[in-house]
Design a protein around this motif. Structure first.
Motif, PDB file in Angstrom:
ATOM      1  N   ILE A   1       0.859  -1.195   0.000  1.00  0.00           N
ATOM      2  CA  ILE A   1       0.000   0.000   0.000  1.00  0.00           C
ATOM      3  C   ILE A   1       0.890   1.237   0.000  1.00  0.00           C
ATOM      4  CG2 ILE A   1      -1.832   1.286   1.221  1.00  0.00           C
ATOM      5  CD1 ILE A   1      -2.951  -1.405   0.689  1.00  0.00           C
ATOM      6  N   LEU A   2       0.690   2.104  -0.983  1.00  0.00           N
ATOM      7  CA  LEU A   2       1.459   3.348  -1.095  1.00  0.00           C
ATOM      8  C   LEU A   2       0.500   4.509  -0.837  1.00  0.00           C
ATOM      9  CD1 LEU A   2       4.148   4.745  -2.027  1.00  0.00           C
ATOM     10  CD2 LEU A   2       3.219   4.707  -4.343  1.00  0.00           C
ATOM     11  N   GLY A   3       0.774   5.298   0.228  1.00  0.00           N
ATOM     12  CA  GLY A   3      -0.164   6.367   0.623  1.00  0.00           C
ATOM     13  C   GLY A   3      -0.953   5.866   1.818  1.00  0.00           C
ATOM     14  N   VAL A   4      -0.239   5.816   2.967  1.00  0.00           N
ATOM     15  CA  VAL A   4      -0.841   5.175   4.146  1.00  0.00           C
ATOM     16  C   VAL A   4      -1.625   6.201   4.961  1.00  0.00           C
ATOM     17  CG1 VAL A   4      -0.372   3.604   6.052  1.00  0.00           C
ATOM     18  CG2 VAL A   4       1.123   3.592   4.075  1.00  0.00           C
ATOM     19  N   GLY A   5      -2.588   6.854   4.321  1.00  0.00           N
ATOM     20  CA  GLY A   5      -3.462   7.806   5.018  1.00  0.00           C
ATOM     21  C   GLY A   5      -4.781   7.124   5.348  1.00  0.00           C
TER      22      GLY A   5
ATOM     23  N   GLN B   1      -6.990  -0.146  13.247  1.00  0.00           N
ATOM     24  CA  GLN B   1      -8.362  -0.401  13.698  1.00  0.00           C
ATOM     25  C   GLN B   1      -9.327   0.389  12.822  1.00  0.00           C
ATOM     26  OE1 GLN B   1      -9.337   0.948  17.673  1.00  0.00           O
ATOM     27  NE2 GLN B   1     -10.844  -0.696  17.923  1.00  0.00           N
ATOM     28  N   MET B   2     -10.407  -0.247  12.426  1.00  0.00           N
ATOM     29  CA  MET B   2     -11.442   0.456  11.659  1.00  0.00           C
ATOM     30  C   MET B   2     -12.718   0.437  12.489  1.00  0.00           C
ATOM     31  SD  MET B   2     -14.074   0.476   9.281  1.00  0.00           S
ATOM     32  CE  MET B   2     -14.329  -1.122   8.565  1.00  0.00           C
ATOM     33  N   ILE B   3     -13.253   1.621  12.742  1.00  0.00           N
ATOM     34  CA  ILE B   3     -14.445   1.721  13.595  1.00  0.00           C
ATOM     35  C   ILE B   3     -15.623   2.177  12.734  1.00  0.00           C
ATOM     36  CG2 ILE B   3     -15.391   2.855  15.656  1.00  0.00           C
ATOM     37  CD1 ILE B   3     -12.492   3.397  16.534  1.00  0.00           C
ATOM     38  N   GLN B   4     -16.735   1.503  12.864  1.00  0.00           N
ATOM     39  CA  GLN B   4     -17.952   1.970  12.178  1.00  0.00           C
ATOM     40  C   GLN B   4     -18.428   3.207  12.931  1.00  0.00           C
ATOM     41  OE1 GLN B   4     -19.284   0.738   9.483  1.00  0.00           O
ATOM     42  NE2 GLN B   4     -18.220  -1.211   9.326  1.00  0.00           N
ATOM     43  N   CYS B   5     -18.888   4.210  12.212  1.00  0.00           N
ATOM     44  CA  CYS B   5     -19.236   5.488  12.822  1.00  0.00           C
ATOM     45  C   CYS B   5     -20.197   5.320  14.012  1.00  0.00           C
ATOM     46  CB  CYS B   5     -19.874   6.370  11.754  1.00  0.00           C
ATOM     47  SG  CYS B   5     -19.907   8.055  12.223  1.00  0.00           S
ATOM     48  N   GLN B   6     -21.210   4.472  13.844  1.00  0.00           N
ATOM     49  CA  GLN B   6     -22.227   4.328  14.898  1.00  0.00           C
ATOM     50  C   GLN B   6     -21.663   3.684  16.160  1.00  0.00           C
ATOM     51  OE1 GLN B   6     -22.241   3.019  11.908  1.00  0.00           O
ATOM     52  NE2 GLN B   6     -23.051   0.933  11.813  1.00  0.00           N
ATOM     53  N   MET B   7     -20.481   3.022  16.034  1.00  0.00           N
ATOM     54  CA  MET B   7     -19.867   2.360  17.193  1.00  0.00           C
ATOM     55  C   MET B   7     -19.039   3.330  18.042  1.00  0.00           C
ATOM     56  SD  MET B   7     -20.909  -0.568  17.418  1.00  0.00           S
ATOM     57  CE  MET B   7     -21.927  -1.661  16.472  1.00  0.00           C
ATOM     58  N   LEU B   8     -18.825   4.542  17.507  1.00  0.00           N
ATOM     59  CA  LEU B   8     -18.013   5.516  18.248  1.00  0.00           C
ATOM     60  C   LEU B   8     -18.650   5.804  19.615  1.00  0.00           C
ATOM     61  CD1 LEU B   8     -16.843   8.300  15.780  1.00  0.00           C
ATOM     62  CD2 LEU B   8     -15.442   6.712  17.109  1.00  0.00           C
ATOM     63  N   ALA B   9     -19.986   5.775  19.627  1.00  0.00           N
ATOM     64  CA  ALA B   9     -20.700   6.090  20.863  1.00  0.00           C
ATOM     65  C   ALA B   9     -20.835   4.862  21.769  1.00  0.00           C
ATOM     66  CB  ALA B   9     -22.093   6.617  20.503  1.00  0.00           C
ATOM     67  N   ARG B  10     -20.297   3.722  21.315  1.00  0.00           N
ATOM     68  CA  ARG B  10     -20.440   2.501  22.121  1.00  0.00           C
ATOM     69  C   ARG B  10     -19.076   1.872  22.379  1.00  0.00           C
ATOM     70  NH1 ARG B  10     -24.615  -1.459  19.662  1.00  0.00           N
ATOM     71  NH2 ARG B  10     -24.675  -2.173  21.816  1.00  0.00           N
ATOM     72  N   PRO B  11     -18.251   2.531  23.217  1.00  0.00           N
ATOM     73  CA  PRO B  11     -16.903   2.005  23.445  1.00  0.00           C
ATOM     74  C   PRO B  11     -16.970   0.541  23.904  1.00  0.00           C
ATOM     75  CG  PRO B  11     -17.225   4.112  24.585  1.00  0.00           C
ATOM     76  CD  PRO B  11     -18.556   3.714  24.043  1.00  0.00           C
TER      77      PRO B  11
ATOM     78  N   TYR C   1     -12.444   8.768   7.835  1.00  0.00           N
ATOM     79  CA  TYR C   1     -11.576   9.811   8.403  1.00  0.00           C
ATOM     80  C   TYR C   1     -10.729   9.234   9.540  1.00  0.00           C
ATOM     81  CZ  TYR C   1     -15.135  10.496  12.126  1.00  0.00           C
ATOM     82  OH  TYR C   1     -16.003  10.314  13.159  1.00  0.00           O
ATOM     83  N   GLY C   2      -9.654   9.910   9.863  1.00  0.00           N
ATOM     84  CA  GLY C   2      -8.727   9.438  10.888  1.00  0.00           C
ATOM     85  C   GLY C   2      -9.251   9.798  12.266  1.00  0.00           C
ATOM     86  N   HIS C   3      -8.953   8.921  13.249  1.00  0.00           N
ATOM     87  CA  HIS C   3      -9.492   9.129  14.595  1.00  0.00           C
ATOM     88  C   HIS C   3      -8.372   9.160  15.632  1.00  0.00           C
ATOM     89  CE1 HIS C   3     -12.545   9.168  17.596  1.00  0.00           C
ATOM     90  NE2 HIS C   3     -12.211   8.004  18.088  1.00  0.00           N
ATOM     91  N   GLY C   4      -7.486   8.182  15.543  1.00  0.00           N
ATOM     92  CA  GLY C   4      -6.340   8.097  16.460  1.00  0.00           C
ATOM     93  C   GLY C   4      -5.213   7.470  15.689  1.00  0.00           C
ATOM     94  N   PRO C   5      -4.121   7.081  16.380  1.00  0.00           N
ATOM     95  CA  PRO C   5      -3.006   6.487  15.647  1.00  0.00           C
ATOM     96  C   PRO C   5      -3.441   5.212  14.903  1.00  0.00           C
ATOM     97  CG  PRO C   5      -2.454   6.852  17.967  1.00  0.00           C
ATOM     98  CD  PRO C   5      -3.910   7.128  17.815  1.00  0.00           C
ATOM     99  N   PHE C   6      -3.345   5.239  13.618  1.00  0.00           N
ATOM    100  CA  PHE C   6      -3.745   4.121  12.750  1.00  0.00           C
ATOM    101  C   PHE C   6      -5.156   3.598  13.072  1.00  0.00           C
ATOM    102  CE2 PHE C   6       0.575   4.411  11.487  1.00  0.00           C
ATOM    103  CZ  PHE C   6       0.527   4.016  10.172  1.00  0.00           C
ATOM    104  N   GLN C   7      -6.010   4.542  13.409  1.00  0.00           N
ATOM    105  CA  GLN C   7      -7.408   4.212  13.685  1.00  0.00           C
ATOM    106  C   GLN C   7      -8.241   5.021  12.704  1.00  0.00           C
ATOM    107  OE1 GLN C   7      -8.930   5.578  17.432  1.00  0.00           O
ATOM    108  NE2 GLN C   7      -8.897   3.497  18.237  1.00  0.00           N
TER     109      GLN C   7
END
Ligand SMILES: NC(=O)C1=CN([C@@H]2O[C@H](COP(=O)(O)OP(=O)(O)OC[C@H]3O[C@@H](n4cnc5c(N)ncnc54)[C@H](OP(=O)(O)O)[C@@H]3O)[C@@H](O)[C@H]2O)C=CC1
Ligand SMILES: CC(C)(CO)C(=O)C(=O)O
Length: 346
Positions: A5-9, A49-59, A150-156
């Motif tokens: 993978i080239l472009g690790v954003g 880590q990939m988080i589904q948006c709706q899971m952000l509110a459910r740690p 979008y980015g959330h935390g380190p490699f999250q």
């Protein structure tokens, strides 16, 4: 199967994560072009880590971070860089040719490259600056990603909007439909992409891919600069009174350029999708569906980064000049966004 993978954003991390969650589980290597990435990678303990948006509110209910990745530096630290057979390029359009050039020595006719970025024209630059000779040029694929990441935390990363990755065989130049008889593609690579369920990857025929790229180009050429100029969310690009005429003029000019680009195609239904109210309604629908998003161009302006304007509206302007079509509204908006880039970078 080994994929680099080239472009690790944001997008690169999402695709890397999805690949190892897919059915084929290929080996995935992230190409790091700067030291900061190593620092961030250490913080994430070597996981994505990939988080589904709706899971952000459910740690506690998020997907688990995955650690099945290798990382490699650019330039390769050892004496002989091993060849890269399968590459996914997820840099932004302006960085693409330079990024591919930095690993050119590892790519050959036997390589397969999938490019995923907004706008058009970056693949032409790769062809002109990196692989002018078709005899040594890798096999190109291009993709249009409709998910929002979008980015959330380190490699999250957070998946804020669902959408497929539509991809297909790409010509060496934008809008060029490659020869159907060129079957030098790697079936395993194709299979692995299609088996990557989280990506919802869908294969399209080359002419259909060009159609999708052009539809996305028109959408981005209207929503992105307007939201960047008015500093508003996507939904407001169509609901605010200010700029209504400009918006309609941008849709009209973009439609005319695209119809001319498709002039050699005898598919009347396809050309009809780039006419008048139908096109305007389509752009409005995307603005509505992504109404809570900040466009990537607004995000770039806010962060003081270079935007992709030269590959979106700038691409339309260059094509209009070549085809001798009017494109003054896009020309003006390119200038306005460049002024914003210069001011916000101060
Ligand atoms: N995020 C999304 O939801 C979607 C994005 N897209 C498109 O995908 C593309 C990528 O978007 P996104 O992932 O969000 O952007 P990011 O800026 O998050 O990622 C691009 C990455 O490429 C890196 N890069 C820059 N130059 C080089 C280089 N020479 N060699 C290697 N890597 C380099 C950047 O590093 P640096 O920090 O140093 O610049 C950055 O990490 C864009 O065209 C975008 O419009 C399309 C659909 C959805
Ligand atoms: C579709 C849209 C406008 C969604 O935000 C986009 O692609 C972008 O922001 O670049």
């Amino acid at each position: 199967m080994h994929i680099h993978i080239l472009g690790v954003g944001n997008l690169g991390r999402y695709i890397a994560y999805s690949l190892v969650r897919g059915a084929d589980r290929p080996k995935v290597t992230l190409l790091f072009h700067k030291k900061e990435l190593h620092r961030e990678w250490k913080k994430s303990e070597g996981t994505i880590q990939m988080i589904q948006c709706q899971m952000l509110a459910r740690p506690g209910f998020e997907n688990k971070p995955l650690n099945h990745f290798k990382v490699e530096d650019i330039p390769y630290p050892g004496p002989r860089a091993p060849p890269i057979k399968h590459l996914i390029v997820t840099t932004k359009a302006p960085a693409t040719a330079g990024a591919v050039h930095s690993i050119k020595g590892r790519l050959s006719k036997d390589s397969q490259i999938l490019f995923v970025h907004n706008g058009l024209g970056a693949i032409d630059e790769v062809t002109d600056k990196v692989f002018p000779d078709p005899k040594t040029r890798p096999y190109y694929w291009a993709g249009v990603c409709e998910a929002g990441i979008y980015g959330h935390g380190p490699f999250q990363v957070v998946k804020a909007g669902e959408g497929p990755l539509v991809f297909g065989h790409s010509g060496a130049r934008s809008c060029e439909v490659p020869d159907d008889r060129d079957n030098s593609f790697d079936l395993d690579f194709l299979h692995t992409l299609l088996a990557t369920h989280p990506l919802d990857a869908r294969l399209e025929r080359p002419e259909r891919l060009v159609y999708k790229q052009l539809r996305k180009l028109v959408v981005n050429s209207v929503i992105n600069p307007l939201t960047a100029m008015y500093r508003c969310k996507n939904g407001e690009a169509f609901t605010r009174k200010e700029g209504q005429q400009l918006r309609d003029a941008l849709v009209e000019e973009a439609g005319a350029v695209v119809r001319a680009l498709l002039a050699t195609r005898d598919d009347v239904a396809v050309k009809a999708d780039f006419w008048g109210d139908g096109l305007r309604n389509y752009v409005e629908q995307i603005a509505y569906l992504t109404r809570e998003n900040k466009s990537s161009m607004l995000q770039d302006i806010e962060a003081g980064r270079k935007t992709e304007i030269d590959y979106i509206n700038g691409y339309l302007v260059r094509q209009a000049k070549r085809l001798r079509l009017p494109c003054e509204h896009h020309e003006r908006i390119v200038q306005q966004i460049k002024e914003l880039e210069a001011n916000d970078a101060l």
